[in-house]
Write a protein that holds these residues in place. Structure first.
Motif, PDB file in Angstrom:
ATOM      1  N   SER A 199      37.904  44.190  41.242  1.00 17.52           N
ATOM      2  CA  SER A 199      38.003  42.728  41.148  1.00 17.52           C
ATOM      3  C   SER A 199      37.883  42.261  39.705  1.00 17.52           C
ATOM      4  N   PHE A 200      36.932  42.806  38.966  1.00 17.91           N
ATOM      5  CA  PHE A 200      36.792  42.434  37.551  1.00 17.91           C
ATOM      6  C   PHE A 200      37.997  42.899  36.736  1.00 17.91           C
ATOM      7  N   ALA A 201      38.532  44.074  37.055  1.00 17.18           N
ATOM      8  CA  ALA A 201      39.725  44.565  36.361  1.00 17.18           C
ATOM      9  C   ALA A 201      40.898  43.633  36.614  1.00 17.18           C
ATOM     10  N   SER A 202      41.062  43.187  37.844  1.00 16.07           N
ATOM     11  CA  SER A 202      42.133  42.258  38.178  1.00 16.07           C
ATOM     12  C   SER A 202      41.966  40.936  37.428  1.00 16.07           C
ATOM     13  N   PHE A 203      40.747  40.430  37.379  1.00 19.07           N
ATOM     14  CA  PHE A 203      40.479  39.185  36.661  1.00 19.07           C
ATOM     15  C   PHE A 203      40.778  39.333  35.171  1.00 19.07           C
ATOM     16  N   ALA A 204      40.325  40.427  34.578  1.00 22.59           N
ATOM     17  CA  ALA A 204      40.562  40.663  33.149  1.00 22.59           C
ATOM     18  C   ALA A 204      42.050  40.800  32.852  1.00 22.59           C
ATOM     19  N   LEU A 205      42.778  41.492  33.712  1.00 16.88           N
ATOM     20  CA  LEU A 205      44.214  41.640  33.507  1.00 16.88           C
ATOM     21  C   LEU A 205      44.939  40.303  33.645  1.00 16.88           C
ATOM     22  N   CYS A 206      44.468  39.439  34.522  1.00 20.55           N
ATOM     23  CA  CYS A 206      45.056  38.094  34.638  1.00 20.55           C
ATOM     24  C   CYS A 206      44.829  37.289  33.363  1.00 20.55           C
ATOM     25  N   ILE A 207      43.643  37.385  32.798  1.00 17.66           N
ATOM     26  CA  ILE A 207      43.350  36.668  31.545  1.00 17.66           C
ATOM     27  C   ILE A 207      44.228  37.208  30.417  1.00 17.66           C
ATOM     28  N   ILE A 208      44.346  38.521  30.316  1.00 17.12           N
ATOM     29  CA  ILE A 208      45.199  39.130  29.289  1.00 17.12           C
ATOM     30  C   ILE A 208      46.649  38.696  29.489  1.00 17.12           C
ATOM     31  N   CYS A 209      47.068  38.646  30.721  1.00 22.57           N
ATOM     32  CA  CYS A 209      48.433  38.235  31.047  1.00 22.57           C
ATOM     33  C   CYS A 209      48.707  36.814  30.561  1.00 22.57           C
ATOM     34  N   GLU A 210      47.749  35.928  30.730  1.00 26.42           N
ATOM     35  CA  GLU A 210      47.935  34.548  30.278  1.00 26.42           C
ATOM     36  C   GLU A 210      48.070  34.459  28.760  1.00 26.42           C
ATOM     37  N   PHE A 211      47.336  35.289  28.035  1.00 28.93           N
ATOM     38  CA  PHE A 211      47.421  35.247  26.577  1.00 28.93           C
ATOM     39  C   PHE A 211      48.689  35.904  26.047  1.00 28.93           C
ATOM     40  N   LYS A 212      49.247  36.843  26.802  1.00 26.03           N
ATOM     41  CA  LYS A 212      50.426  37.578  26.338  1.00 26.03           C
ATOM     42  C   LYS A 212      51.750  36.965  26.794  1.00 26.03           C
ATOM     43  N   LYS A 213      51.705  35.942  27.634  1.00 26.60           N
ATOM     44  CA  LYS A 213      52.948  35.425  28.198  1.00 26.60           C
ATOM     45  C   LYS A 213      53.822  34.777  27.127  1.00 26.60           C
ATOM     46  N   SER A 214      55.119  34.729  27.407  1.00 22.10           N
ATOM     47  CA  SER A 214      56.071  34.134  26.472  1.00 22.10           C
ATOM     48  C   SER A 214      55.905  32.623  26.465  1.00 22.10           C
ATOM     49  N   LYS A 215      55.989  32.059  25.303  1.00 24.29           N
ATOM     50  CA  LYS A 215      55.789  30.623  25.173  1.00 24.29           C
ATOM     51  C   LYS A 215      57.111  29.869  24.956  1.00 24.29           C
ATOM     52  N   GLU A 216      58.200  30.587  24.889  1.00 23.91           N
ATOM     53  CA  GLU A 216      59.468  29.926  24.608  1.00 23.91           C
ATOM     54  C   GLU A 216      60.530  30.364  25.608  1.00 23.91           C
ATOM     55  N   ILE A 217      61.450  29.457  25.853  1.00 25.22           N
ATOM     56  CA  ILE A 217      62.589  29.747  26.713  1.00 25.22           C
ATOM     57  C   ILE A 217      63.823  29.791  25.833  1.00 25.22           C
ATOM     58  N   PHE A 225      45.101  43.991  45.209  1.00 22.11           N
ATOM     59  CA  PHE A 225      45.531  44.484  46.514  1.00 22.11           C
ATOM     60  C   PHE A 225      44.670  45.655  46.972  1.00 22.11           C
ATOM     61  N   ILE A 226      44.410  46.597  46.084  1.00 19.43           N
ATOM     62  CA  ILE A 226      43.596  47.764  46.443  1.00 19.43           C
ATOM     63  C   ILE A 226      42.174  47.337  46.795  1.00 19.43           C
ATOM     64  N   ALA A 227      41.603  46.400  46.019  1.00 22.40           N
ATOM     65  CA  ALA A 227      40.255  45.913  46.313  1.00 22.40           C
ATOM     66  C   ALA A 227      40.211  45.226  47.671  1.00 22.40           C
ATOM     67  N   GLN A 228      41.251  44.468  48.001  1.00 17.81           N
ATOM     68  CA  GLN A 228      41.273  43.777  49.282  1.00 17.81           C
ATOM     69  C   GLN A 228      41.415  44.765  50.437  1.00 17.81           C
ATOM     70  N   VAL A 229      42.247  45.779  50.277  1.00 15.50           N
ATOM     71  CA  VAL A 229      42.409  46.785  51.336  1.00 15.50           C
ATOM     72  C   VAL A 229      41.097  47.543  51.554  1.00 15.50           C
ATOM     73  N   ILE A 230      40.466  47.965  50.478  1.00  9.39           N
ATOM     74  CA  ILE A 230      39.196  48.705  50.602  1.00  9.39           C
ATOM     75  C   ILE A 230      38.122  47.806  51.209  1.00  9.39           C
ATOM     76  N   GLY A 231      38.046  46.561  50.750  1.00  6.19           N
ATOM     77  CA  GLY A 231      37.050  45.629  51.278  1.00  6.19           C
ATOM     78  C   GLY A 231      37.247  45.328  52.751  1.00  6.19           C
ATOM     79  N   THR A 232      38.488  45.118  53.155  1.00  6.82           N
ATOM     80  CA  THR A 232      38.775  44.839  54.567  1.00  6.82           C
ATOM     81  C   THR A 232      38.433  46.045  55.433  1.00  6.82           C
ATOM     82  N   GLY A 233      38.852  47.219  54.994  1.00 11.61           N
ATOM     83  CA  GLY A 233      38.533  48.429  55.748  1.00 11.61           C
ATOM     84  C   GLY A 233      37.033  48.674  55.835  1.00 11.61           C
ATOM     85  N   PHE A 234      36.348  48.442  54.739  1.00  4.53           N
ATOM     86  CA  PHE A 234      34.896  48.627  54.698  1.00  4.53           C
ATOM     87  C   PHE A 234      34.202  47.649  55.641  1.00  4.53           C
TER      88      PHE A 234
END
Length: 102
Positions: A23-41, A67-76
């Protein structure tokens, strides 16, 4: 009997730690994704497009971790509920609602 109980507790803690890490890895990757996104069209004749960036790869990695965290959490959750109250109708109802939330 106590040794089996200890290994069960250790395995539950390990699974919860894995879920929290993903979950923390997913959150961190989302933050990195926001900083790396293209700003121009860019406009190419009549069509416009976004130039390729690394943000797409970070977003896909975040999606996979989530997705993996949700599958493991649901199964658990289902496994723990089934082992505690195998014949309980509340346990079955909670498991069905949890699966339908997908």
């Amino acid at each position: 009997m106590e040794k089996q109980h200890q290994t069960r507790i250790i395995s539950h803690v390990l699974i919860i730690i894995i879920i929290i890490f993903l979950s923390f890895a997913s959150f961190a990757l989302c933050i990195i994704c926001e900083f790396k996104k293209s700003k121009e069209i860019r406009v190419d004749g009549k069509l416009c497009y976004l130039p390729q960036s690394r943000a797409f790869a970070y977003g896909i990695a975040a999606l996979i971790c989530s997705f993996i965290a949700q599958v493991i959490g649901t199964g658990f959750f289902i496994l723990c509920r089934r082992s505690a109250d195998f014949k309980s109708s509340k346990s079955s109802f909670a498991s069905i609602i949890l699966c339908l939330s997908w």
